[in-house]
Design a protein around this motif. Structure first.
Motif, PDB file in Angstrom:
ATOM      1  N   CYS A  41     -12.148 -45.413  39.915  1.00 19.24           N
ATOM      2  CA  CYS A  41     -13.209 -45.818  38.987  1.00 19.24           C
ATOM      3  C   CYS A  41     -12.831 -45.482  37.545  1.00 19.24           C
ATOM      4  O   CYS A  41     -13.092 -46.265  36.626  1.00 19.24           O
ATOM      5  N   LEU A  42     -12.214 -44.309  37.362  1.00 16.67           N
ATOM      6  CA  LEU A  42     -11.823 -43.916  36.005  1.00 16.67           C
ATOM      7  C   LEU A  42     -10.747 -44.852  35.465  1.00 16.67           C
ATOM      8  O   LEU A  42     -10.784 -45.271  34.314  1.00 16.67           O
ATOM      9  N   ARG A  43      -9.776 -45.185  36.326  1.00 19.11           N
ATOM     10  CA  ARG A  43      -8.695 -46.085  35.876  1.00 19.11           C
ATOM     11  C   ARG A  43      -9.243 -47.443  35.480  1.00 19.11           C
ATOM     12  O   ARG A  43      -8.731 -48.081  34.559  1.00 19.11           O
ATOM     13  N   ASN A  44     -10.282 -47.867  36.178  1.00 22.93           N
ATOM     14  CA  ASN A  44     -10.908 -49.158  35.835  1.00 22.93           C
ATOM     15  C   ASN A  44     -11.505 -49.166  34.437  1.00 22.93           C
ATOM     16  O   ASN A  44     -11.719 -50.224  33.860  1.00 22.93           O
ATOM     17  N   ILE A  45     -11.821 -47.995  33.918  1.00 25.46           N
ATOM     18  CA  ILE A  45     -12.340 -47.954  32.544  1.00 25.46           C
ATOM     19  C   ILE A  45     -11.298 -47.341  31.591  1.00 25.46           C
ATOM     20  O   ILE A  45     -11.618 -46.863  30.506  1.00 25.46           O
ATOM     21  N   GLY A  46     -10.037 -47.357  32.033  1.00 25.70           N
ATOM     22  CA  GLY A  46      -8.937 -46.963  31.153  1.00 25.70           C
ATOM     23  C   GLY A  46      -8.755 -45.468  30.998  1.00 25.70           C
ATOM     24  O   GLY A  46      -8.139 -44.998  30.038  1.00 25.70           O
ATOM     25  N   LEU A  47      -9.285 -44.677  31.954  1.00 26.98           N
ATOM     26  CA  LEU A  47      -9.177 -43.219  31.861  1.00 26.98           C
ATOM     27  C   LEU A  47      -8.533 -42.663  33.127  1.00 26.98           C
ATOM     28  O   LEU A  47      -8.364 -43.369  34.111  1.00 26.98           O
ATOM     29  N   ASP A  48      -8.175 -41.373  33.061  1.00 27.19           N
ATOM     30  CA  ASP A  48      -7.640 -40.685  34.242  1.00 27.19           C
ATOM     31  C   ASP A  48      -8.162 -39.241  34.208  1.00 27.19           C
ATOM     32  O   ASP A  48      -8.913 -38.882  33.314  1.00 27.19           O
ATOM     33  N   PHE A  49      -7.732 -38.414  35.138  1.00 27.28           N
ATOM     34  CA  PHE A  49      -8.279 -37.055  35.207  1.00 27.28           C
ATOM     35  C   PHE A  49      -8.029 -36.261  33.913  1.00 27.28           C
ATOM     36  O   PHE A  49      -8.825 -35.414  33.542  1.00 27.28           O
ATOM     37  N   GLU A  50      -6.902 -36.529  33.258  1.00 28.41           N
ATOM     38  CA  GLU A  50      -6.613 -35.775  32.027  1.00 28.41           C
ATOM     39  C   GLU A  50      -7.647 -36.068  30.928  1.00 28.41           C
ATOM     40  O   GLU A  50      -7.773 -35.309  29.982  1.00 28.41           O
ATOM     41  N   ASN A  51      -8.376 -37.176  31.071  1.00 28.10           N
ATOM     42  CA  ASN A  51      -9.405 -37.522  30.084  1.00 28.10           C
ATOM     43  C   ASN A  51     -10.773 -36.931  30.442  1.00 28.10           C
ATOM     44  O   ASN A  51     -11.742 -37.120  29.712  1.00 28.10           O
ATOM     45  N   ILE A  52     -10.846 -36.271  31.598  1.00 29.02           N
ATOM     46  CA  ILE A  52     -12.101 -35.621  31.996  1.00 29.02           C
ATOM     47  C   ILE A  52     -11.989 -34.153  31.600  1.00 29.02           C
ATOM     48  O   ILE A  52     -11.177 -33.405  32.156  1.00 29.02           O
ATOM     49  N   TRP A  53     -12.792 -33.748  30.661  1.00 27.69           N
ATOM     50  CA  TRP A  53     -12.658 -32.412  30.086  1.00 27.69           C
ATOM     51  C   TRP A  53     -13.538 -31.374  30.784  1.00 27.69           C
ATOM     52  O   TRP A  53     -13.386 -30.182  30.545  1.00 27.69           O
ATOM     53  N   ALA A  54     -14.453 -31.832  31.618  1.00 26.09           N
ATOM     54  CA  ALA A  54     -15.301 -30.885  32.359  1.00 26.09           C
ATOM     55  C   ALA A  54     -16.096 -31.638  33.420  1.00 26.09           C
ATOM     56  O   ALA A  54     -16.322 -32.843  33.307  1.00 26.09           O
ATOM     57  N   VAL A  55     -16.493 -30.885  34.455  1.00 33.50           N
ATOM     58  CA  VAL A  55     -17.447 -31.393  35.440  1.00 33.50           C
ATOM     59  C   VAL A  55     -18.665 -30.479  35.357  1.00 33.50           C
ATOM     60  O   VAL A  55     -18.517 -29.251  35.339  1.00 33.50           O
TER      61      VAL A  55
END
Ligand SMILES: [Zn+2]
Ligand SMILES: [Zn+2]
Length: 267
Positions: A41-55
């Motif tokens: 889902c993240l890749r579909n919006i041009g992001l990956d785990f490195e772009n997630i800064w927190a949960v």
């Protein structure tokens, strides 16, 4: 590029996960679905785990925490929750990878800053180890997440009334639940003040507290057995009609799907 972005990856008792951020980074609210689905889902919006800064975790029920261990320890994403919720995650059968270095503690009402995002937690009434909702502030915009709650208490109400955008629970249709096949103890649990919000409770609240700031309401955590998207939508819309608030004109109303990601909303 730096406008607010929102994506629902999944919403309901089979798993909950929401992304809020901008074009280059953001956070997840809950991670109750598989890690591969999250990455897809993240890749579909041009992001990956490195772009997630927190949960940020709302509570320790399985449908909200399934992947927090992997996100924290394997992807090195800090996982924020209250102390009691972290204790619940450590005990949970569904979290195979436990949290160590990635564990971050929050207090209720505390504001945490992640990049340009300010995230404030508030207590909600539910039956997990501990239960919070979150308001995310970004460039004067406020987005409130209130899922898994039996009543809309004072703190929740204050946050929702100031929100431009909100994810708000509409778990069940009261007639479907009462006449449905769930065992009596489960019906009582869902309807309790520490259970879930019905379409009527949510519709009633929105009609009573509608203000011009509320631009988008995303109805979340719809039950598969005791609700249908059309019923949730129409019930809430009818309450709003009664106070002359027109969906599409005064406010946008969206039901979030259980398994399918939403479109990417850019505000
Ligand atoms: Zn849930
Ligand atoms: Zn729950």
């Amino acid at each position: 590029m730096d406008r607010l972005r929102f994506l629902s990856l999944a919403s309901g008792s089979s798993g909950n996960c929401y992304f809020i951020g901008n074009a280059s980074y953001g956070i997840l609210i809950d991670a109750g679905i598989g890690i591969r689905t999250i990455r897809k889902c993240l890749r579909n919006i041009g992001l990956d785990f490195e772009n997630i800064w927190a949960v940020f975790v709302t509570h320790d029920h399985a449908d909200h925490i399934k992947s927090v261990g992997l996100l924290g320890e394997k992807q090195h994403i800090p996982v924020y929750a209250t102390r009691k919720t972290h204790e619940g995650i450590q005990r949970s059968y569904c979290v195979t990878e436990k949290l160590y270095g990635s564990k971050k503690f929050i207090e209720k009402f505390e504001t945490v800053q992640i990049g340009e995002f300010k995230i404030t937690s508030f207590p909600v009434s539910h039956d997990a180890s501990d239960n919070v909702g979150y308001t995310v502030e970004y460039k004067e915009k406020r987005f409130t997440f209130a899922t898994d709650l039996g009543v809309i208490g004072e703190e929740v109400s204050e946050h929702l009334k100031q929100a431009d955008y909100m994810v708000l629970e509409a778990n069940y249709d009261e007639t479907m639940l009462k006449t449905g096949k769930y065992p009596p103890h489960l019906k009582v649990r869902i309807m309790a003040d520490t259970g879930h919000l019905s379409n009527d409770q949510t519709g009633h609240f929105l009609a009573e507290h509608y203000n011009e700031r509320m631009k988008y309401v995303f109805l979340c955590h719809l039950s598969r057995e005791n609700n249908m998207p059309e019923i949730a939508f129409t019930t809430v819309e009818n309450y709003l009609n009664d106070v002359n608030v027109k969906v599409g004109r005064d406010m946008n109303l969206v039901t979030l799907s259980r398994y399918t990601p939403s479109e990417l909303y850019i505000f």
